[in-house]
Scaffold this motif. Structure first.
Motif, PDB file in Angstrom:
ATOM      1  N   UNK A 232       0.841  -1.201   0.000  1.00 45.87           N
ATOM      2  CA  UNK A 232       0.000   0.000   0.000  1.00 45.87           C
ATOM      3  C   UNK A 232       0.881   1.258   0.000  1.00 45.87           C
ATOM      4  N   UNK A 233       0.358   2.333  -0.609  1.00 45.48           N
ATOM      5  CA  UNK A 233       1.084   3.597  -0.655  1.00 45.48           C
ATOM      6  C   UNK A 233       0.083   4.739  -0.812  1.00 45.48           C
ATOM      7  N   UNK A 234       0.018   5.767   0.007  1.00 46.52           N
ATOM      8  CA  UNK A 234       0.736   5.962   1.258  1.00 46.52           C
ATOM      9  C   UNK A 234      -0.148   6.823   2.126  1.00 46.52           C
ATOM     10  N   UNK A 235       0.156   6.989   3.398  1.00 43.89           N
ATOM     11  CA  UNK A 235      -0.612   7.847   4.298  1.00 43.89           C
ATOM     12  C   UNK A 235       0.146   9.142   4.562  1.00 43.89           C
ATOM     13  N   UNK A 236      -0.600  10.214   4.753  1.00 46.16           N
ATOM     14  CA  UNK A 236       0.015  11.526   4.983  1.00 46.16           C
ATOM     15  C   UNK A 236      -0.874  12.368   5.900  1.00 46.16           C
ATOM     16  N   UNK A 237      -1.405  11.712   6.939  1.00 46.10           N
ATOM     17  CA  UNK A 237      -2.361  12.390   7.824  1.00 46.10           C
ATOM     18  C   UNK A 237      -1.716  13.529   8.605  1.00 46.10           C
ATOM     19  N   UNK A 238      -0.411  13.475   8.815  1.00 48.07           N
ATOM     20  CA  UNK A 238       0.257  14.517   9.587  1.00 48.07           C
ATOM     21  C   UNK A 238       0.653  15.715   8.731  1.00 48.07           C
ATOM     22  N   UNK A 239       0.494  15.597   7.419  1.00 52.47           N
ATOM     23  CA  UNK A 239       0.854  16.702   6.528  1.00 52.47           C
ATOM     24  C   UNK A 239      -0.239  17.771   6.534  1.00 52.47           C
ATOM     25  N   UNK A 240       0.166  19.020   6.619  1.00 52.32           N
ATOM     26  CA  UNK A 240      -0.780  20.118   6.580  1.00 52.32           C
ATOM     27  C   UNK A 240      -0.122  21.308   5.891  1.00 52.32           C
ATOM     28  N   UNK A 241      -0.485  21.502   4.639  1.00 52.04           N
ATOM     29  CA  UNK A 241      -0.038  22.697   3.923  1.00 52.04           C
ATOM     30  C   UNK A 241      -1.091  23.010   2.867  1.00 52.04           C
ATOM     31  N   UNK A 242      -0.940  24.111   2.200  1.00 55.32           N
ATOM     32  CA  UNK A 242      -1.991  24.542   1.279  1.00 55.32           C
ATOM     33  C   UNK A 242      -3.063  25.313   2.036  1.00 55.32           C
ATOM     34  N   UNK A 243      -4.278  25.269   1.531  1.00 47.76           N
ATOM     35  CA  UNK A 243      -5.379  25.995   2.151  1.00 47.76           C
ATOM     36  C   UNK A 243      -5.707  25.397   3.524  1.00 47.76           C
TER      37      UNK A 243
END
Length: 436
Positions: free
Chosen positions: A188-199
């Motif tokens: 599986x690819x991929x999780x990014x729940x901790x990412x916060x950028x953009x609007x």
């Protein structure tokens, strides 16, 4: 036997930690753009713009038996191919979408042909499945989505439902693990729940969005021994450092336990075919990456990005040949090997691997020393020494370098291997030590 104990895995990793070396295959519509597999996101393409690749996708030179033969010749023992990447395009005949290879000029199930070809070569087979899907109407727009810069991006999320999307993923995983026989790896690819950028309203996605517990439970129900990575944000069998080489055995961040791990790397900088890329790794670097990984108890998954017509380009073929030429004579220091026992400390410019039964120690020479290789701590522990490449004997002394010059090294626990003046042809020569 090796003294290293890894965190218990739900899947069967015994074959995996023996075989050590696999092929990653990133192939899809993005091969036509030939400028990175993230081209749809990187260039914020609309569906209409990306549709031209779907309309003209026709890999008329796709011969997966050639791929499999090259993988086997390179010393690879398993493969993982993209069933679906982030663009949402399926390389298999899914009943749950029209966005699939059977509806392009290709007109057939390309994934099935891969499975059959690699199995015929005696290689284990795996599927990569993206948790992201920039084509699916229920996948919400976030900071990685191609439509993130649209003035009406937030409004486009109205009516989208990640629960419907997660159910779609389960339907497709059921297909993949039901319709193609035994599948050894699900990547599986991929999780990014901790990412916060953009609007401010945009946020990353993780296990709640994917409903990972249900997804993994389904996979385990269908194929209990399958190996699954941890990128759905739930610990499973594999930890997968990407595009960097760890300097120690990968450990669980909370418990400190050693884990089963696999470095995933590319021949150049991209996963998908990139025509104009110039950052291709040198032959020495390719071989060293494999050795470094196994010397720290890991596997190496090395990626090939086939062209849009379905063949490996000349640079990829040359890289595979580099592995093949070295592995043909030195694979015994890779297969069935792991990190050397703690009592064995490799000198500068050397890397140790050790057979899992403990009987043989392999010395990989990243830099070829003049006349003598000094190995502290090994006096009295070695019965026989030879170059692995040709099985030619290497004589040795213990306790001292037998040389008339003032300052010749003396050390009680020292093993000194006498080396020929001319370095063997191998990119990285290997010395095989048979331990007492």
């Amino acid at each position: 036997m090796s003294s290293y104990v890894t965190k218990k895995t739900p899947g069967n990793t015994a074959w995996f930690t023996h075989d050590r070396f696999g092929m990653f295959i990133h192939w899809g519509l993005y091969a036509m753009a030939a400028r990175h597999e993230w081209v749809k996101s990187n260039e914020c393409m609309t569906e209409a713009q990306y549709q031209r690749y779907f309309k003209f996708f026709d890999p008329d030179l796709y011969e997966p038996r050639k791929w499999a033969a090259m993988a086997r010749a390179a010393g690879m023992k398993y493969a993982v191919m993209t069933a679906k990447h982030h663009d949402g395009f399926c390389m298999f005949d899914s009943a749950y979408t029209d966005y699939k290879c059977t509806n392009t000029p290709a007109g057939r199930d390309l994934l099935r042909e891969y499975v059959e070809a690699f199995r015929a070569e005696g290689l284990k087979v795996g599927f990569y499945y993206s948790l992201l899907d920039w084509h699916h109407p229920d996948f919400t727009i976030d900071m990685l989505h191609p439509r993130r810069k649209d003035p009406q991006a937030r409004q486009l999320n109205q009516g989208r439902d990640m629960k419907r999307y997660s159910a779609y993923m389960r339907d497709q995983v059921r297909e993949l693990l039901t319709n193609y026989g035994t599948i050894d790896i699900l990547w599986f690819d991929f999780s990014y729940s901790e990412n916060q950028f953009g609007e401010p309203w945009m946020k990353g996605k993780g296990k709640q969005d994917w409903e990972s517990e249900k997804l993994i439970a389904l996979a385990r129900e269908l194929q209990p021994e399958i190996i699954i990575d941890n990128r759905a944000e739930i610990d499973q069998d594999l930890w997968t450092p990407e595009q960097y080489q760890p300097k120690s055995w990968v450990k669980h961040p909370e418990t400190g336990e050693l884990v089963t791990w696999e470095a995933c790397q590319t021949f150049s900088g991209s996963w998908g075919y990139y025509r104009d890329e110039m950052s291709w790794k040198s032959p020495e670097m390719l071989i060293r990456m494999l050795i470094e990984t196994v010397s720290l108890g890991g596997n190496l998954l090395m990626n090939v990005g086939p062209t849009a017509r379905g063949y490996f380009d000349h640079r990829a073929c040359k890289a595979l040949e580099v592995y093949g030429q070295w592995m043909a004579y030195n694979s015994r220091s890779i297969y069935g090997c792991t990190m050397a026992e703690p009592e064995f400390k490799a000198p500068a410019d050397c890397r140790f691997t050790q057979s899992q039964d403990g009987s043989r120690l392999y010395v990989h020479l990243f830099s070829y020393p003049y006349a003598y290789l000094k190995l502290p701590g090994l006096a009295g522990k070695v019965e026989y020494a030879q170059f692995l490449e040709d099985g030619s004997e290497l004589t040795f002394t213990e306790g001292m370098v037998e040389h008339f010059s003032l300052g010749a090294t003396r050390q009680e626990d020292l093993l000194v291997i006498n080396l020929p003046a001319v370095k063997p042809q191998s990119l990285v020569p290997v010395i095989e030590l048979f331990l007492k």
